[in-house]
Enzyme design. Structure first.
Site, PDB file in Angstrom:
ATOM      1  N   ASP A  75       3.539  -0.749  -0.046  1.00 37.64           N
ATOM      2  CA  ASP A  75       2.904  -0.867  -2.257  1.00 37.64           C
ATOM      3  C   ASP A  75       1.506  -0.467  -1.485  1.00 37.64           C
ATOM      4  O   ASP A  75       1.268  -1.486  -0.923  1.00 37.64           O
ATOM      5  CB  ASP A  75       3.481  -2.213  -2.316  1.00 37.64           C
ATOM      6  CG  ASP A  75       2.024  -2.690  -3.646  1.00 37.64           C
ATOM      7  OD1 ASP A  75       1.931  -1.597  -4.610  1.00 37.64           O
ATOM      8  OD2 ASP A  75       0.722  -2.952  -3.364  1.00 37.64           O
ATOM      9  N   TYR A  80      -7.393   0.792  -1.282  1.00 40.55           N
ATOM     10  CA  TYR A  80      -6.379   0.168  -0.454  1.00 40.55           C
ATOM     11  C   TYR A  80      -7.056   0.661   1.154  1.00 40.55           C
ATOM     12  O   TYR A  80      -7.072  -0.391   2.047  1.00 40.55           O
ATOM     13  CB  TYR A  80      -5.145  -0.424  -0.109  1.00 40.55           C
ATOM     14  CG  TYR A  80      -4.639  -1.481  -1.531  1.00 40.55           C
ATOM     15  CD1 TYR A  80      -5.119  -2.002  -2.353  1.00 40.55           C
ATOM     16  CD2 TYR A  80      -3.266  -1.541  -1.686  1.00 40.55           C
ATOM     17  CE1 TYR A  80      -4.657  -2.905  -3.312  1.00 40.55           C
ATOM     18  CE2 TYR A  80      -2.533  -1.955  -2.523  1.00 40.55           C
ATOM     19  CZ  TYR A  80      -3.114  -2.841  -3.093  1.00 40.55           C
ATOM     20  OH  TYR A  80      -3.113  -4.101  -4.536  1.00 40.55           O
ATOM     21  N   LYS A 109      -1.322   2.988  -6.457  1.00 39.90           N
ATOM     22  CA  LYS A 109      -2.458   3.373  -7.781  1.00 39.90           C
ATOM     23  C   LYS A 109      -3.530   3.804  -8.216  1.00 39.90           C
ATOM     24  O   LYS A 109      -4.006   4.632  -7.017  1.00 39.90           O
ATOM     25  CB  LYS A 109      -2.473   2.041  -7.630  1.00 39.90           C
ATOM     26  CG  LYS A 109      -1.658   1.027  -6.963  1.00 39.90           C
ATOM     27  CD  LYS A 109      -1.550  -0.501  -7.481  1.00 39.90           C
ATOM     28  CE  LYS A 109      -0.760  -1.493  -6.637  1.00 39.90           C
ATOM     29  NZ  LYS A 109      -0.715  -1.818  -4.903  1.00 39.90           N
ATOM     30  N   HIS A 142      -4.150   1.523 -11.951  1.00 34.87           N
ATOM     31  CA  HIS A 142      -4.435   0.040 -11.241  1.00 34.87           C
ATOM     32  C   HIS A 142      -4.738  -1.428 -12.476  1.00 34.87           C
ATOM     33  O   HIS A 142      -4.521  -2.705 -11.867  1.00 34.87           O
ATOM     34  CB  HIS A 142      -5.313   0.160 -10.233  1.00 34.87           C
ATOM     35  CG  HIS A 142      -5.368  -1.388  -8.917  1.00 34.87           C
ATOM     36  ND1 HIS A 142      -6.197  -0.814  -7.575  1.00 34.87           N
ATOM     37  CD2 HIS A 142      -5.069  -2.123  -8.504  1.00 34.87           C
ATOM     38  CE1 HIS A 142      -5.027  -1.635  -6.325  1.00 34.87           C
ATOM     39  NE2 HIS A 142      -4.732  -2.950  -7.104  1.00 34.87           N
TER      40      HIS A 142
HETATM   41  N1  LIG Z   1      -2.086  -4.636  -8.369  1.00 31.62           N
HETATM   42  C1  LIG Z   1      -2.468  -5.415  -7.994  1.00 31.62           C
HETATM   43  O1  LIG Z   1      -4.169  -5.712  -8.368  1.00 31.62           O
HETATM   44  C2  LIG Z   1      -3.108  -6.792  -5.997  1.00 31.62           C
HETATM   45  C3  LIG Z   1      -3.426  -7.640  -6.377  1.00 31.62           C
HETATM   46  C4  LIG Z   1      -3.300  -8.143  -5.223  1.00 31.62           C
HETATM   47  C5  LIG Z   1      -2.456  -7.859  -3.888  1.00 31.62           C
HETATM   48  N2  LIG Z   1      -1.474  -6.750  -4.484  1.00 31.62           N
HETATM   49  C6  LIG Z   1      -0.431  -6.520  -3.419  1.00 31.62           C
HETATM   50  O2  LIG Z   1       0.282  -7.263  -3.240  1.00 31.62           O
HETATM   51  C7  LIG Z   1       0.176  -7.553  -1.866  1.00 31.62           C
HETATM   52  C8  LIG Z   1       0.654  -8.960  -1.608  1.00 31.62           C
HETATM   53  O3  LIG Z   1      -0.542 -10.131  -1.711  1.00 31.62           O
HETATM   54  P1  LIG Z   1      -1.414 -10.721  -1.011  1.00 31.62           P
HETATM   55  O4  LIG Z   1      -2.022  -9.717  -0.085  1.00 31.62           O
HETATM   56  O5  LIG Z   1      -2.411 -10.704  -2.519  1.00 31.62           O
HETATM   57  O6  LIG Z   1      -0.939 -12.348  -0.795  1.00 31.62           O
HETATM   58  P2  LIG Z   1       0.664 -12.957  -0.400  1.00 31.62           P
HETATM   59  O7  LIG Z   1       1.267 -12.025   0.138  1.00 31.62           O
HETATM   60  O8  LIG Z   1       0.619 -13.454  -1.240  1.00 31.62           O
HETATM   61  O9  LIG Z   1       0.274 -13.369   1.423  1.00 31.62           O
HETATM   62  C9  LIG Z   1      -0.295 -12.597   2.149  1.00 31.62           C
HETATM   63  C10 LIG Z   1      -1.401 -13.998   3.146  1.00 31.62           C
HETATM   64  O10 LIG Z   1      -0.540 -14.393   4.062  1.00 31.62           O
HETATM   65  C11 LIG Z   1       0.533 -14.457   5.259  1.00 31.62           C
HETATM   66  N3  LIG Z   1       1.669 -14.243   5.347  1.00 31.62           N
HETATM   67  C12 LIG Z   1       2.644 -13.702   4.877  1.00 31.62           C
HETATM   68  N4  LIG Z   1       3.864 -13.612   5.291  1.00 31.62           N
HETATM   69  C13 LIG Z   1       3.799 -15.381   5.561  1.00 31.62           C
HETATM   70  C14 LIG Z   1       5.202 -16.734   6.143  1.00 31.62           C
HETATM   71  N5  LIG Z   1       5.859 -15.730   5.573  1.00 31.62           N
HETATM   72  N6  LIG Z   1       4.214 -17.167   6.689  1.00 31.62           N
HETATM   73  C15 LIG Z   1       2.948 -17.727   6.651  1.00 31.62           C
HETATM   74  N7  LIG Z   1       2.075 -16.528   6.060  1.00 31.62           N
HETATM   75  C16 LIG Z   1       2.220 -15.390   5.842  1.00 31.62           C
HETATM   76  C17 LIG Z   1      -0.396 -12.910   5.876  1.00 31.62           C
HETATM   77  O11 LIG Z   1      -0.863 -13.114   7.133  1.00 31.62           O
HETATM   78  P3  LIG Z   1      -0.655 -12.175   8.265  1.00 31.62           P
HETATM   79  O12 LIG Z   1      -0.146 -11.375   7.679  1.00 31.62           O
HETATM   80  O13 LIG Z   1      -0.675 -12.791   9.174  1.00 31.62           O
HETATM   81  O14 LIG Z   1       1.138 -12.927   7.907  1.00 31.62           O
HETATM   82  C18 LIG Z   1      -1.374 -13.313   4.454  1.00 31.62           C
HETATM   83  O15 LIG Z   1      -2.900 -13.954   4.894  1.00 31.62           O
HETATM   84  C19 LIG Z   1      -0.780  -6.679  -1.012  1.00 31.62           C
HETATM   85  O16 LIG Z   1      -1.155  -6.180   0.013  1.00 31.62           O
HETATM   86  C20 LIG Z   1      -0.986  -5.132  -2.073  1.00 31.62           C
HETATM   87  O17 LIG Z   1       0.334  -4.371  -1.727  1.00 31.62           O
HETATM   88  C21 LIG Z   1      -1.507  -6.013  -5.542  1.00 31.62           C
END
Ligand SMILES: NC(=O)c1ccc[n+]([C@@H]2O[C@H](COP(=O)([O-])OP(=O)(O)OC[C@H]3O[C@@H](n4cnc5c(N)ncnc54)[C@H](OP(=O)(O)O)[C@@H]3O)[C@@H](O)[C@H]2O)c1
Length: 343
Positions: A75, A80, A109, A142
């Site tokens: 994704d 990004y 996106k 997006h």
């Molecule tokens: N469409 C939109 O508007 C939108 C908005 C936000 C996000 N997104 C997409 O969704 C993806 C994921 O969302 P997000 O990055 O906000 O949050 P997330 O995936 O819920 O959380 C990421 C965080 O969790 C940690 N982590 C990952 N796996 C883990 C595990 N098994 N145990 C403990 N900690 C863990 C990561 O640290 P480490 O990297 O150090 O492991 C990072 O700090 C984004 O990267 C993006 O691609 C889209």
């Protein structure tokens, strides 16, 4: 050998286990194409009023490792700044003979400042150039919010933008089209007025925002829901700990112990069991492996409901600085945040 390329990990309780490739199941989309039921998020965060870039090809190396582990769905988004390193890793793994292009599902996106119909094709061509790929699997709007280049509000209707999506779909530059951060009424309008249906909706889904109504609506329209920020309050966000369940939450721990899994895996499986495609982000090799090892167990209905009870409709992506925009998709708040893109 670098840590990222080591095929052995200290995993759960210090046991050394050989990592193996996980076969991730796929979900059928309404256009007949398939989406892997788990993706890897690649948004690296926002710092000092700018998106955090990958340094020293760190993200490329994560994607190389992810492909070896079985990840096929990535994704990205133009904002990004990760399309290039994802594309580079995919190309390397195709050249190595590990995967074919058809095995990979690449989502990116359109950013809000490119909402005019003719800007959509230019943005897709830019994503193709950045990634070095010759098509995009899923192209998402997006946000429904159109902005001018200086981030002031534009009056471009998201239906005009959707016409641009239909154009690039017809040209075959993108195989499937969908939207992100649309609410139910906006999605309904797209279904009523568009000539190509959106096949996917990407929204924030985690134990504190379970999105029951929007997910049910999307399902009733045969739209696949992709859940972003799947860990919610379990992890720190913006360098802070927020209220809500953590990794050691007793409800999550009890379920995790029953299946010999971690709380993080239980939450990802909770999304999968609700037919939502989680896209957790990690750049850590151990967690990369942990997050994909969720296809050998399944939650019971009462366990799903126990996790549903954490719901508090809390959003971590809430750009309230855009809340006076006519197409702002969420509820308005009393004290909107300052606009990091402008202030
Ligand atoms: N469409 C939109 O508007 C939108 C908005 C936000 C996000 N997104 C997409 O969704 C993806 C994921 O969302 P997000 O990055 O906000 O949050 P997330 O995936 O819920 O959380 C990421 C965080 O969790 C940690 N982590 C990952 N796996 C883990 C595990 N098994 N145990 C403990 N900690 C863990 C990561 O640290 P480490 O990297 O150090 O492991 C990072 O700090 C984004 O990267 C993006 O691609 C889209």
């Amino acid at each position: 050998m670098s840590t990222l390329h080591t095929r052995w990990y200290k995993y759960r309780g210090g046991n050394l286990k050989m990592s193996s490739t996980v076969a991730v199941p796929k979900l059928k989309m309404s256009d007949g194409r398939e989406m892997p039921a788990l993706g890897l998020g690649t948004y690296l965060g926002f710092d000092k009023n700018a998106v955090v870039p990958s340094k020293n090809k760190q993200l490329r190396d994560v994607i190389l490792e992810a492909i070896d582990l079985g990840y096929r769905h990535f994704d990205s988004a133009s904002i990004y700044n990760t399309e290039d390193e994802i594309g580079e890793a995919i190309k390397m793994k195709i050249d190595e003979g590990v995967v074919t292009r058809e095995d990979i599902f690449f989502t990116t996106k359109l950013w809000n400042t490119k909402h005019k119909r003719e800007e959509v094709e230019a943005s897709v061509r830019n994503a193709l150039e950045q990634s070095g790929l010759d098509y995009i699997d899923l192209y998402l709007m997006h946000w429904p919010i159109g902005l001018n280049a200086d981030y002031s509000f534009s009056d471009v209707d998201f239906m005009e933008t959707w016409r641009g999506f239909e154009d690039v779909h017809k040209l075959g530059l993108v195989k499937s089209i969908g939207v992100s951060n649309f609410n139910k009424e906006q999605l309904q309008r797209l279904l009523n007025e568009g000539s190509v249906r959106p096949v996917a909706l990407q929204i924030e889904v985690h134990p504190q925002i379970i999105q029951e109504e929007l997910i049910n609506f999307a399902k009733s329209e045969n739209i696949v829901v992709v859940g972003y920020s799947p860990f919610g309050s379990l992890v720190q966000r913006y360098g802070k700990q927020f209220p809500g369940p953590k990794m050691d939450d007793p409800v999550l721990m009890e379920i995790a112990q029953k299946y010999g899994k971690t709380s993080a895996q239980v939450v990802l499986r909770w999304l999968v069991d609700r037919n939502v495609v989680p896209i957790p982000k990690t750049i850590n090799p151990k967690r990369l492996q942990e997050n994909i090892n969720i296809f050998d167990f399944k939650l019971e209905q009462d366990e799903i409901e126990k996790i549903n009870r954490f719901n508090s409709n809390t959003r971590y992506t809430e750009p309230s600085f855009w809340q006076t925009h006519p197409y702002y998709p969420f509820e308005q708040v009393k004290n909107p945040l300052p606009d990091p893109f402008r202030d």
